[in-house]
Design a protein around this motif. Structure first.
Motif, PDB file in Angstrom:
ATOM      1  N   ARG A 104       0.849  -1.194   0.000  1.00 25.06           N
ATOM      2  CA  ARG A 104       0.000   0.000   0.000  1.00 25.06           C
ATOM      3  C   ARG A 104       0.882   1.240   0.000  1.00 25.06           C
ATOM      4  O   ARG A 104       2.065   1.173   0.366  1.00 25.06           O
ATOM      5  N   GLN A 105       0.308   2.379  -0.421  1.00 27.60           N
ATOM      6  CA  GLN A 105       1.002   3.664  -0.357  1.00 27.60           C
ATOM      7  C   GLN A 105       0.141   4.606   0.482  1.00 27.60           C
ATOM      8  O   GLN A 105      -1.085   4.654   0.318  1.00 27.60           O
ATOM      9  N   THR A 106       0.800   5.341   1.369  1.00 32.04           N
ATOM     10  CA  THR A 106       0.035   6.291   2.189  1.00 32.04           C
ATOM     11  C   THR A 106       0.001   7.671   1.541  1.00 32.04           C
ATOM     12  O   THR A 106      -0.790   8.520   1.919  1.00 32.04           O
ATOM     13  N   ALA A 107       0.892   7.906   0.572  1.00 31.99           N
ATOM     14  CA  ALA A 107       0.891   9.197  -0.126  1.00 31.99           C
ATOM     15  C   ALA A 107       1.266   8.962  -1.592  1.00 31.99           C
ATOM     16  O   ALA A 107       2.238   9.530  -2.102  1.00 31.99           O
ATOM     17  N   GLY A 108       0.488   8.088  -2.245  1.00 32.61           N
ATOM     18  CA  GLY A 108       0.751   7.778  -3.651  1.00 32.61           C
ATOM     19  C   GLY A 108       0.624   9.035  -4.502  1.00 32.61           C
ATOM     20  O   GLY A 108      -0.274   9.844  -4.306  1.00 32.61           O
ATOM     21  N   ARG A 109       1.552   9.168  -5.438  1.00 25.05           N
ATOM     22  CA  ARG A 109       1.567  10.379  -6.271  1.00 25.05           C
ATOM     23  C   ARG A 109       1.026  10.090  -7.660  1.00 25.05           C
ATOM     24  O   ARG A 109       1.404   9.101  -8.284  1.00 25.05           O
ATOM     25  N   GLY A 110       0.172  11.005  -8.152  1.00 25.35           N
ATOM     26  CA  GLY A 110      -0.292  10.914  -9.526  1.00 25.35           C
ATOM     27  C   GLY A 110       0.281  12.060 -10.343  1.00 25.35           C
ATOM     28  O   GLY A 110       1.047  12.881  -9.824  1.00 25.35           O
ATOM     29  N   ARG A 111      -0.072  12.118 -11.605  1.00 27.39           N
ATOM     30  CA  ARG A 111       0.390  13.220 -12.455  1.00 27.39           C
ATOM     31  C   ARG A 111      -0.316  14.503 -12.049  1.00 27.39           C
ATOM     32  O   ARG A 111      -1.394  14.487 -11.477  1.00 27.39           O
ATOM     33  N   SER A 115      -3.223  12.930  -6.179  1.00 26.87           N
ATOM     34  CA  SER A 115      -2.766  11.789  -5.398  1.00 26.87           C
ATOM     35  C   SER A 115      -3.254  10.518  -6.096  1.00 26.87           C
ATOM     36  O   SER A 115      -4.158  10.575  -6.936  1.00 26.87           O
ATOM     37  N   TRP A 116      -2.630   9.392  -5.753  1.00 28.49           N
ATOM     38  CA  TRP A 116      -3.000   8.113  -6.365  1.00 28.49           C
ATOM     39  C   TRP A 116      -3.515   7.214  -5.249  1.00 28.49           C
ATOM     40  O   TRP A 116      -2.775   6.847  -4.334  1.00 28.49           O
ATOM     41  N   VAL A 117      -4.789   6.903  -5.306  1.00 22.84           N
ATOM     42  CA  VAL A 117      -5.424   6.119  -4.245  1.00 22.84           C
ATOM     43  C   VAL A 117      -4.819   4.709  -4.238  1.00 22.84           C
ATOM     44  O   VAL A 117      -4.820   4.023  -5.267  1.00 22.84           O
ATOM     45  N   LEU A 124      -1.541  -2.716  -7.900  1.00 24.65           N
ATOM     46  CA  LEU A 124      -0.096  -2.788  -8.086  1.00 24.65           C
ATOM     47  C   LEU A 124       0.492  -1.377  -7.980  1.00 24.65           C
ATOM     48  O   LEU A 124       0.054  -0.471  -8.703  1.00 24.65           O
ATOM     49  N   TYR A 125       1.458  -1.231  -7.094  1.00 24.90           N
ATOM     50  CA  TYR A 125       2.183   0.040  -6.945  1.00 24.90           C
ATOM     51  C   TYR A 125       3.654  -0.317  -7.105  1.00 24.90           C
ATOM     52  O   TYR A 125       4.245  -0.931  -6.214  1.00 24.90           O
ATOM     53  N   TYR A 126       4.209   0.064  -8.237  1.00 24.74           N
ATOM     54  CA  TYR A 126       5.526  -0.449  -8.615  1.00 24.74           C
ATOM     55  C   TYR A 126       6.350   0.692  -9.191  1.00 24.74           C
ATOM     56  O   TYR A 126       5.865   1.436 -10.046  1.00 24.74           O
ATOM     57  N   ASN A 168       0.408   8.766 -21.584  1.00 20.75           N
ATOM     58  CA  ASN A 168       0.632   7.424 -21.045  1.00 20.75           C
ATOM     59  C   ASN A 168      -0.454   6.932 -20.088  1.00 20.75           C
ATOM     60  O   ASN A 168      -0.164   6.164 -19.173  1.00 20.75           O
ATOM     61  N   ASP A 169      -1.686   7.363 -20.303  1.00 16.70           N
ATOM     62  CA  ASP A 169      -2.779   6.786 -19.504  1.00 16.70           C
ATOM     63  C   ASP A 169      -3.199   5.470 -20.135  1.00 16.70           C
ATOM     64  O   ASP A 169      -3.280   5.362 -21.358  1.00 16.70           O
ATOM     65  N   VAL A 170      -3.511   4.493 -19.301  1.00 21.77           N
ATOM     66  CA  VAL A 170      -4.054   3.242 -19.826  1.00 21.77           C
ATOM     67  C   VAL A 170      -5.544   3.218 -19.501  1.00 21.77           C
ATOM     68  O   VAL A 170      -5.940   3.354 -18.337  1.00 21.77           O
ATOM     69  N   LYS A 175     -12.408   4.453 -19.215  1.00 15.21           N
ATOM     70  CA  LYS A 175     -12.105   4.635 -17.786  1.00 15.21           C
ATOM     71  C   LYS A 175     -10.654   4.285 -17.505  1.00 15.21           C
ATOM     72  O   LYS A 175     -10.094   3.388 -18.144  1.00 15.21           O
ATOM     73  N   LYS A 176     -10.106   4.963 -16.488  1.00 18.18           N
ATOM     74  CA  LYS A 176      -8.683   4.764 -16.208  1.00 18.18           C
ATOM     75  C   LYS A 176      -8.417   3.421 -15.518  1.00 18.18           C
ATOM     76  O   LYS A 176      -9.021   3.086 -14.509  1.00 18.18           O
ATOM     77  N   LEU A 177      -7.446   2.707 -16.098  1.00 14.22           N
ATOM     78  CA  LEU A 177      -7.090   1.395 -15.581  1.00 14.22           C
ATOM     79  C   LEU A 177      -5.699   1.448 -14.948  1.00 14.22           C
ATOM     80  O   LEU A 177      -5.410   0.742 -13.986  1.00 14.22           O
ATOM     81  N   ILE A 180       0.965   6.223 -15.147  1.00  9.25           N
ATOM     82  CA  ILE A 180       2.430   6.175 -15.120  1.00  9.25           C
ATOM     83  C   ILE A 180       2.968   7.544 -14.744  1.00  9.25           C
ATOM     84  O   ILE A 180       2.505   8.558 -15.273  1.00  9.25           O
ATOM     85  N   LEU A 181       3.925   7.557 -13.824  1.00  8.81           N
ATOM     86  CA  LEU A 181       4.525   8.817 -13.406  1.00  8.81           C
ATOM     87  C   LEU A 181       6.039   8.667 -13.371  1.00  8.81           C
ATOM     88  O   LEU A 181       6.573   7.878 -12.601  1.00  8.81           O
ATOM     89  N   LEU A 182       6.727   9.433 -14.248  1.00 10.40           N
ATOM     90  CA  LEU A 182       8.187   9.406 -14.276  1.00 10.40           C
ATOM     91  C   LEU A 182       8.728  10.600 -13.511  1.00 10.40           C
ATOM     92  O   LEU A 182       8.241  11.725 -13.692  1.00 10.40           O
TER      93      LEU A 182
HETATM   94  C1  BTN Z   1      -1.235   9.180 -13.063  1.00 13.24           C
HETATM   95  O1  BTN Z   1      -1.681  10.127 -12.416  1.00 13.24           O
HETATM   96  O2  BTN Z   1      -1.802   8.763 -14.072  1.00 13.24           O
HETATM   97  C2  BTN Z   1       0.036   8.513 -12.633  1.00 13.24           C
HETATM   98  C3  BTN Z   1      -0.171   7.610 -11.461  1.00 13.24           C
HETATM   99  C4  BTN Z   1       1.076   6.863 -11.044  1.00 13.24           C
HETATM  100  C5  BTN Z   1       0.846   6.051  -9.799  1.00 13.24           C
HETATM  101  C6  BTN Z   1       2.017   5.187  -9.456  1.00 13.24           C
HETATM  102  S1  BTN Z   1       1.658   4.015  -8.188  1.00 13.24           S
HETATM  103  C7  BTN Z   1       3.343   3.607  -8.081  1.00 13.24           C
HETATM  104  C8  BTN Z   1       4.123   4.892  -8.191  1.00 13.24           C
HETATM  105  N1  BTN Z   1       4.249   5.532  -6.906  1.00 13.24           N
HETATM  106  C9  BTN Z   1       3.600   6.684  -6.845  1.00 13.24           C
HETATM  107  O3  BTN Z   1       3.551   7.417  -5.848  1.00 13.24           O
HETATM  108  N2  BTN Z   1       3.010   6.945  -8.027  1.00 13.24           N
HETATM  109  C10 BTN Z   1       3.274   5.900  -8.987  1.00 13.24           C
END
Ligand code: BTN
Length: 314
Positions: A104-111, A115-117, A124-126, A168-170, A175-177, A180-182
């Motif tokens: 799990r991630q407590t502060a997952g980052r999105g683009r 935030s990324w739930v 999968l958080y990889y 790079n959205d899948v 709907k978002k599946l 990807i965040l570089l």
């Molecule tokens: C987006 O917003 O489309 C990108 C989301 C990327 C989420 C992944 S989960 C694994 C990795 N760790 C993070 O904090 N973010 C990326």
């Protein structure tokens, strides 16, 4: 907590006595830990008199003995963000390539600062840490190539309709599946390191706080998906696509990427900080920039948020 979860992950009932014996703690301490598991990790526990406890939803833990990985990968129980963890390790000089996966991630980052739930044990958080030498040219199209690897891995599970939305959205059925965040550290003009973060909605069934339509592999297939199987497919695709990108540049992936673009030929709207452009998505160029036909003139764009133009848009 990890051992307790492992014991429960088979989905069967376990008595308090049995769990206590395995953990070397009293039955009341077991009960406290179970409550903790429920509260902290959002994992509902079923308790039935005379039978014991079990997870209300069975869970297949990430088990790296069952996963193909061409680079070392650490599996973490919980982390703020796998991207943040990889960036910390890159800055500390850990050798590349290497991966981090978290339950799990407590502060997952999105683009775009979203935030990324990232609930426990469901998705999968990889993040993969790699080094890139040779300046901006070597980074061109890298995030698109990762998208290609992700969509191919997803399709290998039997979800043929999954595709890409530039950059790079899948998506599946609009709907978002997966996302990807570089993130980069070092000198992009010379030697730099990249944290390639991949989030895939695997078995998530409900979620609060997602501000866009989303779906999951489980929704698509109508059954829970073993994340270990997905990871194996993903690592194989990443290994192959990253090698091709390193050896031949993005141009070698350009046509393949276009064949997966769900909005190829569609009327779209591209919003950048400066302006919004409306046109027809005709493809991408050799650097991965989006090509739009705007009133008969082809223009290229390297950033922005793409949305479909509705037919009654003016
Ligand atoms: C987006 O917003 O489309 C990108 C989301 C990327 C989420 C992944 S989960 C694994 C990795 N760790 C993070 O904090 N973010 C990326």
């Amino acid at each position: 907590m990890q051992t307790l979860l492992k014991l429960l992950s088979d989905g069967s009932f376990h008595s308090g006595e049995e769990l206590g014996a395995a953990l070397g703690i009293s039955r009341s301490a077991v009960w406290k830990r179970l409550q903790n598991l429920e509260a902290e990790f959002g994992l509902p526990i079923q308790s039935v008199r005379g039978r014991g406890y079990r997870l209300a939803e069975s869970l297949i833990a990430i088990d790296f003995d069952r996963v193909y990985a061409p680079w070392p990968v650490d599996v973490l129980f919980s982390v703020d963000s796998t991207n943040a963890e990889v960036m910390r390790r890159l800055d500390a000089g850990v050798g590349t390539p290497f991966g981090i996966i978290a339950e799990r991630q407590t502060a997952g980052r999105g683009r775009r600062g979203r935030s990324w739930v990232s609930p426990f044990g469901t998705n999968l958080y990889y993040t993969l840490g790699i080094s890139v030498r040779g300046g901006p040219k070597e980074l061109e199209g890298l995030s698109l190539v990762v998208g290609l690897a992700v969509v191919r891995a997803i399709q290998s599970l039997g979800i043929a309709a999954a595709g890409l939305k530039w950059p790079n959205d899948v998506l599946l059925n609009g709907k978002k599946l997966a996302g990807i965040l570089l993130e980069l550290t070092g000198d992009p003009a010379d030697l730099c390191s990249v944290a390639i973060g991949i989030g895939i909605n695997v078995n998530m069934r409900s979620a609060d706080g997602i501000d866009q339509p989303w779906t999951s592999l489980r929704d698509a297939l109508g059954r829970p998906v073993d994340r270990n199987q997905l990871l194996t497919a993903l690592n194989k695709e990443l290994e192959w696509h990253l090698a091709r990108h390193r050896e031949q540049g993005f141009a070698a992936s350009q046509r393949e990427w276009e064949s997966f673009h769900l909005w190829q030929g569609r009327e779209v709207r591209l919003s950048t900080a400066a302006k919004t452009v409306v046109g027809r998505a005709v493809g991408i160029d050799e650097q991965g920039a989006l090509l739009l036909d705007v009133d008969g003139v082809e223009s290229r764009y390297s950033g922005g948020e793409l949305s479909l133009r509705l037919s009654d848009d003016s």
